[in-house]
Design an enzyme around this catalytic site. Sequence first.
Site, PDB file in Angstrom:
ATOM      1  N   SER A 136      -7.131 -47.824 -96.336  1.00  0.00           N
ATOM      2  CA  SER A 136      -6.467 -48.701 -97.167  1.00  0.00           C
ATOM      3  C   SER A 136      -7.488 -49.847 -97.592  1.00  0.00           C
ATOM      4  O   SER A 136      -8.470 -49.958 -96.725  1.00  0.00           O
ATOM      5  CB  SER A 136      -5.257 -49.136 -96.554  1.00  0.00           C
ATOM      6  OG  SER A 136      -4.714 -50.596 -97.047  1.00  0.00           O
ATOM      7  N   TYR A 149      -0.711 -51.780 -88.784  1.00  0.00           N
ATOM      8  CA  TYR A 149      -0.950 -50.988 -90.121  1.00  0.00           C
ATOM      9  C   TYR A 149      -2.532 -51.115 -90.334  1.00  0.00           C
ATOM     10  O   TYR A 149      -3.184 -50.322 -90.460  1.00  0.00           O
ATOM     11  CB  TYR A 149       0.120 -51.069 -91.043  1.00  0.00           C
ATOM     12  CG  TYR A 149      -0.401 -50.544 -92.274  1.00  0.00           C
ATOM     13  CD1 TYR A 149       0.039 -49.150 -92.481  1.00  0.00           C
ATOM     14  CD2 TYR A 149      -1.236 -51.059 -93.237  1.00  0.00           C
ATOM     15  CE1 TYR A 149      -0.520 -48.297 -93.933  1.00  0.00           C
ATOM     16  CE2 TYR A 149      -1.518 -50.337 -94.580  1.00  0.00           C
ATOM     17  CZ  TYR A 149      -1.134 -49.020 -94.922  1.00  0.00           C
ATOM     18  OH  TYR A 149      -1.641 -48.478 -95.968  1.00  0.00           O
TER      19      TYR A 149
END
Length: 246
Positions: A136, A149
């Site tokens: 990400s 995360y």
Amino acid sequence: MKTTGNTIFMTGGTSGIGLELARRFRDLGNTVIISGRRKDLLDRIADEDGIEGVVLDVADPASIAAAFEQVTSTHDVNVLVTMAGIMQVEDLRDPGHVATAEQTIEINLLGTIRTVATFTPYLLKQRDPAILTVSSGLASVPLTITPTYSATKAAIHSYTQSLRIQLADTGIQVIEVVPPAVQTTLMNQENDERAMPLDEYLDETVTILQQQPDAAEILVDRVHFLRHAERENRYDDVIGVLNSVH
């Protein structure tokens, strides 16, 4: 990575980026098998899209082993995509966040590592093998309301670099897919104007894969803002801007 004629197994793939990428790969002339925890959802996708599904919970090592045996007994898989992941808000002032952190690490990081470890010996024997991990933009600059995360995605980035170097003489291509915020149900971003439209993200991603078959990282233009923040001495500004809207 060649973009046609593959047999691709994807962890996750029942929604969002994963499902749309599976559809794009199918339309390019690949055989695609996705996975997920819900058999009813996998069956519906198989009926509607013609994409086969395998039940898999990446938080369970036994489930990974069973899915591997199932898919490799019926298909000559040469590409693995580790798409499965979760993203949850955590309040680090609350000790209760540890349960969320543990689940996120189990699925996002250990799920990726265990799946790659299971498939790698098999992929070593395949033609045109590739492993695609999914990190990400938040691997480079964290979204502080989703700290674990962001941390797992940073770990996947680092793990992928090590994997690429260790497999450099094996023929397995290792590719890191690095999405920005995309309009999906993840974090209820499907209507968020700050997120990249899903079709635009997939259009650009597939184009990069087609035009740069030797690419180590798939970086769409929108993710450079995050990925290169520290390199370009913009980190403090970027982390402030990113987290000011949450």
